[in-house]
Write an enzyme that holds these catalytic residues in place. Structure first.
Site, PDB file in Angstrom:
ATOM      1  N   SER A 113       3.281   5.150  -1.987  1.00 58.06           N
ATOM      2  CA  SER A 113       3.199   5.816  -3.292  1.00 58.06           C
ATOM      3  C   SER A 113       3.566   7.293  -3.164  1.00 58.06           C
ATOM      4  O   SER A 113       4.290   7.827  -3.999  1.00 58.06           O
ATOM      5  CB  SER A 113       1.774   5.751  -3.843  1.00 58.06           C
ATOM      6  OG  SER A 113       1.349   4.444  -3.969  1.00 58.06           O
ATOM      7  N   HIS A 134       9.872   2.561  -4.221  1.00 56.86           N
ATOM      8  CA  HIS A 134       8.577   2.748  -4.883  1.00 56.86           C
ATOM      9  C   HIS A 134       8.504   1.872  -6.121  1.00 56.86           C
ATOM     10  O   HIS A 134       9.107   2.165  -7.149  1.00 56.86           O
ATOM     11  CB  HIS A 134       8.370   4.228  -5.243  1.00 56.86           C
ATOM     12  CG  HIS A 134       7.057   4.477  -5.903  1.00 56.86           C
ATOM     13  ND1 HIS A 134       6.923   5.244  -7.030  1.00 56.86           N
ATOM     14  CD2 HIS A 134       5.808   4.038  -5.596  1.00 56.86           C
ATOM     15  CE1 HIS A 134       5.648   5.264  -7.386  1.00 56.86           C
ATOM     16  NE2 HIS A 134       4.958   4.544  -6.530  1.00 56.86           N
ATOM     17  N   GLU A 146      11.872   2.954  -7.672  1.00 59.28           N
ATOM     18  CA  GLU A 146      12.568   4.156  -7.212  1.00 59.28           C
ATOM     19  C   GLU A 146      13.084   3.906  -5.791  1.00 59.28           C
ATOM     20  O   GLU A 146      12.317   3.486  -4.919  1.00 59.28           O
ATOM     21  CB  GLU A 146      11.611   5.351  -7.234  1.00 59.28           C
ATOM     22  CG  GLU A 146      11.258   5.766  -8.652  1.00 59.28           C
ATOM     23  CD  GLU A 146      10.134   6.787  -8.702  1.00 59.28           C
ATOM     24  OE1 GLU A 146      10.432   7.970  -8.857  1.00 59.28           O
ATOM     25  OE2 GLU A 146       8.966   6.389  -8.593  1.00 59.28           O
ATOM     26  N   ASN A 185       6.201   9.915 -10.387  1.00 60.98           N
ATOM     27  CA  ASN A 185       4.882  10.538 -10.281  1.00 60.98           C
ATOM     28  C   ASN A 185       4.919  12.047 -10.492  1.00 60.98           C
ATOM     29  O   ASN A 185       3.924  12.643 -10.893  1.00 60.98           O
ATOM     30  CB  ASN A 185       4.221  10.177  -8.948  1.00 60.98           C
ATOM     31  CG  ASN A 185       3.430   8.885  -9.084  1.00 60.98           C
ATOM     32  OD1 ASN A 185       2.844   8.624 -10.135  1.00 60.98           O
ATOM     33  ND2 ASN A 185       3.444   8.060  -8.056  1.00 60.98           N
TER      34      ASN A 185
END
Ligand SMILES: NC(=O)c1ccc[n+]([C@@H]2O[C@H](COP(=O)([O-])OP(=O)(O)OC[C@H]3O[C@@H](n4cnc5c(N)ncnc54)[C@H](O)[C@@H]3O)[C@@H](O)[C@H]2O)c1
Length: 303
Positions: A113, A134, A146, A185
């Protein structure tokens, strides 16, 4: 890329079993491995239950083979994706071992992550075949993956991985530099920082922050990204808004002291029954169900 590839998934937890499911449904042959017997034993049951629930082809589960031994699981694989615990030394150790048992051209991916892909892959003998992928939870419902390249990743490895995921029905996004938080994120937590700051500064309560997002631009976000939106309203108007609003927005480099106080007080959210708000078990269950229903409906619309 071969129309069907041999894929190995390392880690059969929440993410790993879901990733295996997506690749199996796309017609690939998948081995899955885990150091915990119970996790591995449950993987196919979980996949079958998901396939049933989603109305997907249940025979896909037959293309998934649980293999307890790591070396055996990755041998002969075209592509290996790791989804074990978020622990840098563990991931480094696993990739060092995996590299001993795969072909020189096998692509190696980590589903971390937040750990930099560069740190995970730096000691590999062939760093050009390593990258990050990801996925978002649940992997079979959230389209984005990703694809993160490091300074060493070859264009061929990126190309293979982008095509592999696109062909499996995912939306791969190429992240050209291995930056913390990748793309998703960074964006998500820029919003969370300001959301917390609004509460911290007494501008509104936590429920109101969430209502404002869900009832306003959150409604549009799935079909209108911020830069499309900026073009739609005009870059000149966007500039004028930024001149007024950006100086007032939270730009502290670290976590909010308000968030730190919540954690120190044991207000951990769902797991303690209180975080920014209080949550009964029924409210928690209802919210989880609402999210799942929403994601399923969105997927049905995509199909
Ligand atoms: N949960 C999420 O929403 C999410 C989203 C994106 C990425 N990720 C990342 O995906 C990875 C996996 O997360 P998760 O939520 O599936 O965790 P999880 O705890 O559900 O699963 C991890 C699995 O790894 C296994 N494992 C531990 N050590 C191992 C080893 N040496 N060899 C093989 N298997 C081993 C565990 O037994 C467990 O089954 C983490 O890096 C996490 O940060 C998680």
């Amino acid at each position: 890329m071969a129309p069907t590839a041999k894929i190995a998934v390392v880690g059969a937890g929440l993410m790993g079993h879901g990733i295996a499911q997506v690749f199996a449904l796309a017609g690939h042959t998948v081995t899955i491995t885990d150091s915990v017997k119970a996790s591995l034993d449950n993987a196919k049951t979980r996949i079958l239950a998901n396939l049933k629930d989603l109305g997907d082809d249940q025979s896909a589960v037959e293309r998934v083979t649980p293999v307890p031994d790591l070396a055996e699981a990755v041998r002969g694989a075209d592509y290996v994706v790791e989804a074990v615990l978020e622990d840098l030394p563990l991931k480094q150790k696993l990739f060092a071992e995996i590299e001993q048992h795969v072909r020189p051209d096998t692509i190696l991916a980590s589903n971390t992550s937040v750990i930099p892909i560069t740190s995970i892959m730096q000691a590999l003998q062939r760093r050009e075949r390593a990258l990050g992928t990801h996925w978002w939870n649940p992997p079979y419902l959230v389209p984005l993956v990703e694809v993160i390249e490091t300074q060493w990743t070859s264009p061929q490895a990126v190309d293979f991985t982008m095509k592999l995921h696109a062909a499996a029905g995912k939306k791969p996004a190429h992240v050209k530099k291995d930056v913390p938080g990748f793309i998703g994120n960074r964006l998500q937590h820029a919003l969370w920082r300001e959301a917390i700051s609004l509460v911290e500064n007494g501008i509104c309560d936590a429920e109101t922050v969430d209502t404002v997002i869900k009832a306003a631009f959150g409604r549009r976000l799935a079909v209108l990204g911020p830069l499309e939106n900026a073009d739609m309203v005009g870059t000149d108007l966007t500039l004028a808004i930024h001149k007024t609003v950006l100086p007032a927005i939270d730009s502290r480099p670290g976590p909010s002291p308000y968030l730190e106080k919540l954690v120190a007080a044991g207000k951990l959210g769902f797991k303690s029954g209180e975080g920014f708000r209080t949550w009964t078990p029924e409210q928690q269950g209802a919210l989880r169900l609402k999210v799942l229903r929403h994601l399923k409906a969105a997927r049905a619309q995509d199909d």
